[in-house]
Each structure stands twice: as structure tokens, then as C-alpha cells.
Write an enzyme that holds these catalytic residues in place. Structure first.
Site, PDB file in Angstrom:
ATOM      1  N   LEU A 153      46.787 -33.971 -35.282  1.00 29.89           N
ATOM      2  CA  LEU A 153      48.138 -34.044 -35.844  1.00 29.89           C
ATOM      3  C   LEU A 153      48.676 -32.648 -36.136  1.00 29.89           C
ATOM      4  CD1 LEU A 153      47.402 -36.774 -38.572  1.00 29.89           C
ATOM      5  CD2 LEU A 153      48.055 -37.140 -36.188  1.00 29.89           C
ATOM      6  N   ARG A 154      49.930 -32.430 -35.756  1.00 25.95           N
ATOM      7  CA  ARG A 154      50.580 -31.170 -36.142  1.00 25.95           C
ATOM      8  C   ARG A 154      51.349 -31.392 -37.433  1.00 25.95           C
ATOM      9  NH1 ARG A 154      54.362 -30.742 -31.264  1.00 25.95           N
ATOM     10  NH2 ARG A 154      54.076 -32.965 -31.574  1.00 25.95           N
ATOM     11  N   GLU A 155      51.272 -30.442 -38.334  1.00 28.06           N
ATOM     12  CA  GLU A 155      52.080 -30.545 -39.554  1.00 28.06           C
ATOM     13  C   GLU A 155      53.550 -30.590 -39.142  1.00 28.06           C
ATOM     14  OE1 GLU A 155      51.184 -27.612 -42.544  1.00 28.06           O
ATOM     15  OE2 GLU A 155      49.041 -27.934 -42.242  1.00 28.06           O
ATOM     16  N   ALA A 255      56.675 -17.312 -27.444  1.00 25.99           N
ATOM     17  CA  ALA A 255      56.264 -16.073 -28.128  1.00 25.99           C
ATOM     18  C   ALA A 255      56.904 -16.024 -29.504  1.00 25.99           C
ATOM     19  CB  ALA A 255      56.705 -14.879 -27.301  1.00 25.99           C
ATOM     20  N   CYS A 263      44.985 -24.596 -39.509  1.00 26.89           N
ATOM     21  CA  CYS A 263      43.972 -24.919 -38.491  1.00 26.89           C
ATOM     22  C   CYS A 263      43.581 -23.769 -37.574  1.00 26.89           C
ATOM     23  CB  CYS A 263      44.463 -26.087 -37.649  1.00 26.89           C
ATOM     24  SG  CYS A 263      44.525 -27.607 -38.586  1.00 26.89           S
ATOM     25  N   LYS A 266      41.587 -20.774 -39.096  1.00 27.12           N
ATOM     26  CA  LYS A 266      40.299 -21.242 -39.637  1.00 27.12           C
ATOM     27  C   LYS A 266      39.376 -21.719 -38.511  1.00 27.12           C
ATOM     28  CE  LYS A 266      40.466 -25.673 -41.331  1.00 27.12           C
ATOM     29  NZ  LYS A 266      39.515 -26.577 -40.726  1.00 27.12           N
TER      30      LYS A 266
HETATM   31  C1  UDX Z   1      47.582 -27.450 -35.029  1.00 26.81           C
HETATM   32  C2  UDX Z   1      47.330 -28.283 -33.757  1.00 26.81           C
HETATM   33  O1  UDX Z   1      48.490 -28.233 -32.920  1.00 26.81           O
HETATM   34  C3  UDX Z   1      46.965 -29.708 -34.113  1.00 26.81           C
HETATM   35  O2  UDX Z   1      46.647 -30.424 -32.946  1.00 26.81           O
HETATM   36  C4  UDX Z   1      45.758 -29.685 -35.045  1.00 26.81           C
HETATM   37  O3  UDX Z   1      45.360 -30.971 -35.417  1.00 26.81           O
HETATM   38  C5  UDX Z   1      46.074 -28.858 -36.293  1.00 26.81           C
HETATM   39  O4  UDX Z   1      46.459 -27.544 -35.878  1.00 26.81           O
HETATM   40  P1  UDX Z   1      49.573 -27.114 -36.772  1.00 26.81           P
HETATM   41  O5  UDX Z   1      48.722 -26.040 -37.358  1.00 26.81           O
HETATM   42  O6  UDX Z   1      50.189 -28.122 -37.689  1.00 26.81           O
HETATM   43  O7  UDX Z   1      48.743 -27.957 -35.682  1.00 26.81           O
HETATM   44  O8  UDX Z   1      50.788 -26.420 -36.012  1.00 26.81           O
HETATM   45  P2  UDX Z   1      51.176 -26.015 -34.503  1.00 26.81           P
HETATM   46  O9  UDX Z   1      52.441 -26.665 -34.168  1.00 26.81           O
HETATM   47  O10 UDX Z   1      50.046 -26.208 -33.577  1.00 26.81           O
HETATM   48  O11 UDX Z   1      51.461 -24.447 -34.685  1.00 26.81           O
HETATM   49  C6  UDX Z   1      50.458 -23.542 -35.115  1.00 26.81           C
HETATM   50  C7  UDX Z   1      50.980 -22.120 -35.076  1.00 26.81           C
HETATM   51  O12 UDX Z   1      51.252 -21.704 -33.756  1.00 26.81           O
HETATM   52  C8  UDX Z   1      52.290 -21.917 -35.856  1.00 26.81           C
HETATM   53  O13 UDX Z   1      52.234 -20.688 -36.548  1.00 26.81           O
HETATM   54  C9  UDX Z   1      53.344 -21.891 -34.772  1.00 26.81           C
HETATM   55  O14 UDX Z   1      54.500 -21.192 -35.140  1.00 26.81           O
HETATM   56  C10 UDX Z   1      52.581 -21.197 -33.659  1.00 26.81           C
HETATM   57  N1  UDX Z   1      53.110 -21.468 -32.302  1.00 26.81           N
HETATM   58  C11 UDX Z   1      53.015 -22.715 -31.767  1.00 26.81           C
HETATM   59  C12 UDX Z   1      53.681 -20.426 -31.566  1.00 26.81           C
HETATM   60  O15 UDX Z   1      53.784 -19.288 -32.038  1.00 26.81           O
HETATM   61  N2  UDX Z   1      54.107 -20.680 -30.297  1.00 26.81           N
HETATM   62  C13 UDX Z   1      54.012 -21.906 -29.737  1.00 26.81           C
HETATM   63  O16 UDX Z   1      54.418 -22.043 -28.563  1.00 26.81           O
HETATM   64  C14 UDX Z   1      53.466 -22.948 -30.483  1.00 26.81           C
END
Ligand code: UDX
Length: 432
Positions: A153-155, A255, A263, A266
């Protein structure tokens, strides 16, 4: 089916509520009595779109309940989901599993009939084996089955991600548990989710490998964006051009600032720590961690250049401080690295975030929260768009603050450079 979710954080509360919404009886347990009282009064301790309505609906129809009585909740349930935190160990890089093993011990004294014990928390390879050992001390092997069922799950999108997952991974060789869990997830499988049955250890690793890969993808495009900035190329053309290759795919190629959240930072550290334990060198992930840690300094250097190295007394605004949009989570947000450094250099910082004031920023000198976009950008020298909230996607900068023109550094590439420059603003973005 009677389900028990242990831990009412993002994973437990969202999954428990959504399972209840699919028609199961769910009890969510937490050791924090305040949280449980709040939940019983319809108050959600986290910011997650759509969750509050679902909690209230299912609490009212009695499919969802809350308790602090762990032993009774376990005894009353058939399937137990362990959803407690696995943060990075203090001063280390491996996952702190004390909460997981603490819960396993409690479960071991409450098994009154066959139970499926599931780790939904992200746990290192072999954690399931350890839980099994703990449970075996007090129970016969045919009374329980330990399964890994990681969440993806994504937040900010958690309810949607639960209901429309790409895949459901069940790590177990136990036929009975596999049959029961396939039936539990059948409403999602019939909507198109792929169901994958693997060994328990494989399921544990799938979660870490997925997060590490996504972190790698982001870091990769961030580094390509650095090259684009030097060569006058629009990094978005690269993302689209690469993403059209089905082997690559276009998602997670945006980017921006350093990735953050609860997540990726960690889990990338924890998988390295697991690999060290098994004497394996995950050099790619090591360099991803390093590159991401350097990213905030890189973006700050750009800020210094934009301000001609004169940061002292410059009025800098942050639009958004959370690690991503649609969450109030500040964990490992790059704003927590950038803001203190700018403050140290004498900048006067204002920030606005749709989720309000942040205690994490409260002790930093010359940093103040204001409650609107307008107030935050009034009098600014530089406006940094840090988080891609919808609230920031159609700001009419020109009309909002008449007169003084500030510089805009759009770290999420929300705006069209030509449009904003056409309005007379100096505009910078990432990799273009
Ligand atoms: C992530 C995973 O996507 C999810 O499957 C897992 O269960 C928990 O960790 P989350 O941490 O909620 O979810 O957010 P996510 O949407 O994955 O983004 C994580 C980070 O990456 C954020 O800082 C976001 O801004 C960054 N990001 C994401 C980018 O910089 N570029 C992208 O294209 C996508």
C-alpha cells in the site's frame, strides 16, 4: 471469517478496515488505549483519504471493532495479521523486530484453536521461521501456520491500493492456509488481482526487493535528471521515452527531491543488512542509498546558485513539507534535511502544508508555519515547491501576489517553464 489485526498504523488500520468492508468480521488491536478510544469515536489517527468514511461505516455495521485486549482478540479470531512497526534499529541499519517478537510471544500463549498467523509488516527474510520457533515452544505444530503476506500500500492511496492491488503474495507451503487465504482474497482476485503463492522466505524478500527496485528506479531517473540539467534536455521526455518500453514501464520515473517516507529509506537499509548477514553484496542498492542521501545536498546547492550564494536573510517559502502528497507523514521527508540547512545559513523560512503545522520543524530557528498559500508566498524571495499536492497545481502566482516577483524552484515539475517564465517569474525545475 474472523480476523484480528495487531497494530493500527497505516498497514493494520487500512487493511483491517478494507477487509471488514469486504464482509469479514475484524477486530483491530493496539496497545495504545488513546488510539483505540479515538477510533471508537470515529477519529482516525492518520491522514489517509477515504479511510475515515470506511472506518465509520464498518464500525456502525459492527463488522469492524477495536480493542486493547490482545489475548481475547487473538482467541476470538481465525486469522491473525501482525501489522506492528519494524523501524530501523537505533544507531544501526537492520530492522528492529522487537515488536514482532513481542507480539509472537503473546500469540503463543493465546492459541486455543487452529490459527493462521500472518506477517503483514515488512519483515526480513527468516523472520517467519523465528516466529514459528516462538510459537512452537508452547503449541503443537498442527495448531498454527505462519504465513508471509506483505502489503504494497502507498500512503495517500492506501484504500485504493488495497482494493485494486496488482498482486497478492502469499508465502506459505501449508495447503490449508493457502486455501483459506485465497478465499479471503477472492473478491480482489475476481476483480483482476494476480494471486501468487510462494515460499514464506520468498514472500518476505519480494517485499524488500520491490521497494528497493522502486527506490532504484527513482534514483536512476534523478541522476539522469542531473545530466539533463547539464545538457539542456527535458528529463520528462526521457521518462516518457524510456517508459514506453514495456520492459521498463513509465511509473516511478518522476525526477524530484530525494525519496522519503516510512518504507524506501528503511527497507533499502534493512535489505543490505540482511544481505550482509548472508554474506552477499547488494552493491546496486548500496549506491542507491548513497545517491539518495546526497540528493538533498545537490538540490540545496542549486538553491544556493539560484540565490547567487546569498542565503542570509533571504525569505524562502516551502510549499508542502511532507514526503509526498496526500499524507501528513514527515518521516524521512527531504524537507527535514533541507530546511535546517537553509536555516543554518540564515534564511528566513515560511512553509505551508495542507496537513498543517509540523512539530518536526518547530524547533528550527527562523522557520514558521502559515495557513495559506497566499500568506506563505507574500514577500518571498524564493518559493520552493517541495510536495506535489493538488493544492499547488494551479496557483496563479501573478494574481495572488501582485507586484513583487519571486523566484520559483519547482522540485516536482508541476508547472510549464515557458508559461511561468512568460508571467515574468524566474523559474527553475528538476532535470529540464
Ligand atoms: C512505498 C511503496 O510504493 C509501497 O508499495 C510500499 O508498501 C510502501 O512504500 P510510499 O512510501 O507510501 O509507498 O510512497 P511512494 O508513492 O512509493 O513514494 C515514495 C517516495 O518516492 C516519495 O518520496 C515520492 O515522492 C518518491 N517518488 C515516487 C519519486 O520521487 N518519483 C516517483 O516517480 C515516485
Amino acid at each position: 471469517m474472523k480476523l484480528c489485526m495487531i497494530g493500527t498504523g497505516y498497514v493494520g488500520l487500512v487493511s483491517g478496515t478494507c477487509f471488514a468492508d469486504l464482509g469479514n468480521n475484524v477486530i483491530c488491536v493496539d496497545k495504545d488505549p488513546n488510539k483505540i478510544t479515538q477510533l471508537m469515536n470515529g477519529k482516525i489517527p492518520i491522514y489517509e483519504p477515504g479511510l475515515e468514511e470506511l472506518v465509520n461505516k464498518n464500525f456502525k455495521n459492527k463488522r469492524l471493532n477495536f480493542s486493547i485486549d490482545l489475548k481475547k482478540s487473538i482467541k476470538d479470531s481465525d486469522i491473525i495479521f501482525i501489522c506492528v512497526g519494524t523501524p530501523t534499529k537505533k544507531g544501526g541499519s537492520s530492522a528492529d523486530l522487537s515488536q514482532i517478537y513481542g507480539v509472537a510471544k503473546e500469540i503463543s500463549t493465546s492459541i486455543n484453536k487452529f490459527k493462521i498467523i500472518i506477517t503483514k509488516s515488512t519483515v526480513p527474510v527468516t523472520t517467519g521461521d523465528e516466529i514459528e520457533k516462538i510459537l512452537s515452544k508452547k503449541n503443537k505444530k498442527n495448531k498454527f501456520s505462519v504465513v508471509s503476506n506483505p502489503e504494497f500500500l502507498r500512503e495517500g492511496e492506501a484504500v485504493r491500493d488495497f482494493n485494486f492491488p496488482d498482486r497478492i503474495v502469499i508465502g506459505s507451503n501449508d495447503k490449508k492456509s493457502n486455501r483459506i487465504l485465497k478465499s479471503l482474497y477472492s473478491p480482489l482476485i475476481s476483480k483482476g488481482a494476480q494471486y501468487l503463492n510462494t515460499s514464506r522466505r520468498a514472500a518476505e524478500l519480494i517485499k524488500y526487493a520491490s521497494n528497493a527496485f522502486l527506490a532504484t528506479k527513482i534514483t536512476f531517473i534523478n541522476e539522469i535528471a542531473n545530466l539533463c540539467e547539464k545538457t539542456g534536455i527535458n528529463t520528462e521526455d526521457i521518462s516518457i521515452g524510456m517508459g514506453l518500453d514495456k520492459r521498463i514501464g513509465g511509473r516511478f520515473l518522476r525526477a524530484g527531491p530525494a525519496y522519503g517516507g516510512s518504507c524506501f529509506p528503511k527497507d533499502t537499509k534493512a535489505i543490505i543488512s540482511t544481505a550482509d548477514k548472508f554474506k552477499t553484496n547488494l552493491s546496486v542498492i548500496k549506491s542507491v542509498i548513497k545517491s539518495n542521501e546526497n540528493r538533498s545536498s545537490l538540490l540545496l546547492n542549486r538553491v544556493y546558485e539560484i540565490l547567487n550564494k546569498k542565503v542570509k536573510n533571504k525569505k524562502i517559502t516551502f510549499l508542502g513539507v511532507t514526503f509526498k502528497a496526500n499524507t501528513d507523514d514527515m518521516r524521512d521527508s527531504s524537507s527535514l534535511t533541507m530546511i535546517p540547512k537553509l536555516s543554518k545559513k540564515g534564511a528566513l523560512i515560511k512553509y505551508f502544508d495542507p496537513t498543517g503545522f509540523k512539530k518536526e520543524l518547530s524547533k528550527i530557528k527562523n522557520v514558521s508555519y502559515v495557513n495559506s498559500v497566499k500568506k506563505s508566498i507574500e514577500g518571498a524571495d524564493l518559493v520552493i515547491i517541495h510536495t506535489e499536492w493538488n493544492d499547488f497545481k494551479s496557483i496563479n502566482f501573478k494574481n495572488l501576489v501582485r507586484g513583487k516577483k519571486f523566484i520559483i524552484y519547482d522540485m516536482r515539475n508541476i508547472y510549464s517553464p515557458t508559461k511561468i517564465r512568460g508571467q515574468g517569474f524566474k523559474y527553475y525545475s528538476v532535470g529540464r
